[in-house]
Design a protein around this motif. Structure first.
Motif, PDB file in Angstrom:
ATOM      1  N   ALA A  37     -63.947 -45.971 -19.597  1.00  0.00           N
ATOM      2  CA  ALA A  37     -63.559 -44.721 -20.254  1.00  0.00           C
ATOM      3  C   ALA A  37     -62.328 -44.449 -20.816  1.00  0.00           C
ATOM      4  O   ALA A  37     -62.020 -44.199 -21.985  1.00  0.00           O
ATOM      5  CB  ALA A  37     -63.912 -43.510 -19.495  1.00  0.00           C
ATOM      6  N   ALA A  38     -61.150 -44.689 -20.268  1.00  0.00           N
ATOM      7  CA  ALA A  38     -59.884 -44.876 -20.626  1.00  0.00           C
ATOM      8  C   ALA A  38     -59.855 -45.925 -21.865  1.00  0.00           C
ATOM      9  O   ALA A  38     -58.856 -45.558 -22.701  1.00  0.00           O
ATOM     10  CB  ALA A  38     -58.761 -44.997 -19.462  1.00  0.00           C
ATOM     11  N   GLU A  39     -60.391 -46.934 -21.746  1.00  0.00           N
ATOM     12  CA  GLU A  39     -60.333 -48.002 -22.698  1.00  0.00           C
ATOM     13  C   GLU A  39     -60.915 -47.408 -24.005  1.00  0.00           C
ATOM     14  O   GLU A  39     -60.257 -47.657 -25.240  1.00  0.00           O
ATOM     15  CB  GLU A  39     -61.104 -49.122 -22.417  1.00  0.00           C
ATOM     16  CG  GLU A  39     -61.137 -50.224 -23.606  1.00  0.00           C
ATOM     17  CD  GLU A  39     -59.808 -51.079 -23.716  1.00  0.00           C
ATOM     18  OE1 GLU A  39     -59.555 -51.500 -24.835  1.00  0.00           O
ATOM     19  OE2 GLU A  39     -58.738 -50.938 -22.961  1.00  0.00           O
ATOM     20  N   VAL A  40     -61.966 -46.831 -23.859  1.00  0.00           N
ATOM     21  CA  VAL A  40     -62.532 -46.131 -25.073  1.00  0.00           C
ATOM     22  C   VAL A  40     -61.763 -45.062 -25.680  1.00  0.00           C
ATOM     23  O   VAL A  40     -61.279 -44.755 -27.051  1.00  0.00           O
ATOM     24  CB  VAL A  40     -63.852 -45.183 -24.836  1.00  0.00           C
ATOM     25  CG1 VAL A  40     -64.492 -44.422 -25.877  1.00  0.00           C
ATOM     26  CG2 VAL A  40     -64.723 -46.493 -24.323  1.00  0.00           C
ATOM     27  N   GLN A  41     -60.926 -44.215 -24.951  1.00  0.00           N
ATOM     28  CA  GLN A  41     -59.962 -43.188 -25.633  1.00  0.00           C
ATOM     29  C   GLN A  41     -58.827 -43.992 -26.213  1.00  0.00           C
ATOM     30  O   GLN A  41     -58.159 -43.617 -27.211  1.00  0.00           O
ATOM     31  CB  GLN A  41     -59.475 -42.330 -24.293  1.00  0.00           C
ATOM     32  CG  GLN A  41     -60.465 -41.477 -23.644  1.00  0.00           C
ATOM     33  CD  GLN A  41     -60.159 -40.702 -22.507  1.00  0.00           C
ATOM     34  OE1 GLN A  41     -59.338 -41.173 -21.758  1.00  0.00           O
ATOM     35  NE2 GLN A  41     -60.264 -39.224 -22.442  1.00  0.00           N
ATOM     36  N   GLN A  42     -58.389 -44.965 -25.589  1.00  0.00           N
ATOM     37  CA  GLN A  42     -57.195 -45.744 -26.100  1.00  0.00           C
ATOM     38  C   GLN A  42     -57.603 -46.585 -27.518  1.00  0.00           C
ATOM     39  O   GLN A  42     -56.936 -46.244 -28.308  1.00  0.00           O
ATOM     40  CB  GLN A  42     -56.842 -46.977 -25.496  1.00  0.00           C
ATOM     41  CG  GLN A  42     -55.877 -46.499 -24.176  1.00  0.00           C
ATOM     42  CD  GLN A  42     -55.541 -47.580 -23.187  1.00  0.00           C
ATOM     43  OE1 GLN A  42     -56.196 -48.727 -23.184  1.00  0.00           O
ATOM     44  NE2 GLN A  42     -54.329 -47.400 -22.679  1.00  0.00           N
ATOM     45  N   ARG A  43     -58.851 -46.831 -27.746  1.00  0.00           N
ATOM     46  CA  ARG A  43     -59.257 -47.598 -28.890  1.00  0.00           C
ATOM     47  C   ARG A  43     -59.590 -46.518 -29.947  1.00  0.00           C
ATOM     48  O   ARG A  43     -59.757 -46.829 -31.312  1.00  0.00           O
ATOM     49  CB  ARG A  43     -60.902 -48.525 -28.751  1.00  0.00           C
ATOM     50  CG  ARG A  43     -60.256 -49.670 -27.792  1.00  0.00           C
ATOM     51  CD  ARG A  43     -61.534 -50.621 -27.816  1.00  0.00           C
ATOM     52  NE  ARG A  43     -61.339 -51.595 -26.955  1.00  0.00           N
ATOM     53  CZ  ARG A  43     -61.854 -52.901 -27.180  1.00  0.00           C
ATOM     54  NH1 ARG A  43     -62.728 -52.874 -28.087  1.00  0.00           N
ATOM     55  NH2 ARG A  43     -61.455 -54.055 -26.486  1.00  0.00           N
ATOM     56  N   PHE A  44     -59.911 -45.378 -29.682  1.00  0.00           N
ATOM     57  CA  PHE A  44     -59.938 -44.388 -30.672  1.00  0.00           C
ATOM     58  C   PHE A  44     -59.236 -43.050 -30.308  1.00  0.00           C
ATOM     59  O   PHE A  44     -59.552 -41.845 -29.961  1.00  0.00           O
ATOM     60  CB  PHE A  44     -61.550 -43.813 -30.516  1.00  0.00           C
ATOM     61  CG  PHE A  44     -62.613 -44.785 -30.935  1.00  0.00           C
ATOM     62  CD1 PHE A  44     -62.952 -45.161 -32.002  1.00  0.00           C
ATOM     63  CD2 PHE A  44     -63.248 -45.579 -29.868  1.00  0.00           C
ATOM     64  CE1 PHE A  44     -63.813 -46.400 -32.396  1.00  0.00           C
ATOM     65  CE2 PHE A  44     -64.068 -46.774 -29.670  1.00  0.00           C
ATOM     66  CZ  PHE A  44     -64.308 -46.927 -31.316  1.00  0.00           C
ATOM     67  N   PRO A  45     -57.911 -43.481 -30.809  1.00  0.00           N
ATOM     68  CA  PRO A  45     -56.898 -42.192 -30.366  1.00  0.00           C
ATOM     69  C   PRO A  45     -57.058 -41.167 -31.142  1.00  0.00           C
ATOM     70  O   PRO A  45     -56.795 -39.877 -30.869  1.00  0.00           O
ATOM     71  CB  PRO A  45     -55.717 -42.983 -30.543  1.00  0.00           C
ATOM     72  CG  PRO A  45     -55.920 -44.026 -31.539  1.00  0.00           C
ATOM     73  CD  PRO A  45     -57.291 -44.485 -31.102  1.00  0.00           C
ATOM     74  N   ASP A  46     -57.617 -41.276 -32.475  1.00  0.00           N
ATOM     75  CA  ASP A  46     -57.738 -39.915 -33.288  1.00  0.00           C
ATOM     76  C   ASP A  46     -58.877 -39.259 -33.340  1.00  0.00           C
ATOM     77  O   ASP A  46     -59.264 -38.107 -33.971  1.00  0.00           O
ATOM     78  CB  ASP A  46     -57.390 -40.593 -34.520  1.00  0.00           C
ATOM     79  CG  ASP A  46     -56.203 -41.140 -35.016  1.00  0.00           C
ATOM     80  OD1 ASP A  46     -55.161 -40.742 -34.077  1.00  0.00           O
ATOM     81  OD2 ASP A  46     -56.170 -42.035 -35.895  1.00  0.00           O
ATOM     82  N   GLU A  47     -59.993 -39.694 -32.266  1.00  0.00           N
ATOM     83  CA  GLU A  47     -61.365 -39.069 -32.323  1.00  0.00           C
ATOM     84  C   GLU A  47     -61.198 -38.626 -30.599  1.00  0.00           C
ATOM     85  O   GLU A  47     -61.239 -39.153 -29.733  1.00  0.00           O
ATOM     86  CB  GLU A  47     -62.323 -40.059 -32.492  1.00  0.00           C
ATOM     87  CG  GLU A  47     -62.205 -40.592 -33.657  1.00  0.00           C
ATOM     88  CD  GLU A  47     -63.625 -41.335 -34.181  1.00  0.00           C
ATOM     89  OE1 GLU A  47     -64.873 -41.028 -33.595  1.00  0.00           O
ATOM     90  OE2 GLU A  47     -63.367 -42.354 -34.416  1.00  0.00           O
TER      91      GLU A  47
END
Length: 103
Positions: free
Chosen positions: A5-15
């Motif tokens: 979940a943290a990785e998803v947040q990092q990959r899409f920082p503007d969303e």
């Protein structure tokens, strides 16, 4: 799960909510004992939802739970507690209100 979940947040920082869907597809069946079955099939699916629901788009985001046809056969051998059977066969449905509070 939390690292993913943290990785998803990092990959899409503007969303703030980058996911359209969450799919729970892990599962184990009879022969593994009740503790590992609950850990994977119930608590694992709930953990995925707890971690990823805050990243799910509103409105329109979806949670898809894929279950094996062997699940009802396993539950049929349990004592006749209707609520216990319901929690095992529909775990996320049983916790709907709690999970929706995370979204």
């Amino acid at each position: 799960v939390d690292a993913a979940a943290a990785e998803v947040q990092q990959r899409f920082p503007d969303e703030a909510k980058p996911l359209y869907g969450i799919v729970n597809n892990a599962g184990i069946g009879p022969g593994n004992g009740i503790a590992p079955i609950l850990a994977t099939n119930l608590y694992g699916a709930m953990h995925v939802c707890e971690a990823f629901l805050p990243l799910l788009q509103k409105p329109g985001g979806r949670v898809v739970n894929i279950a094996s046809a062997s699940g009802p056969m396993f539950v049929a051998d349990l004592p006749p507690s209707a609520e216990g059977r319901r929690v095992l066969t529909h775990p996320l449905e049983s916790s709907h209100d709690e999970l929706m509070a995370l979204a």
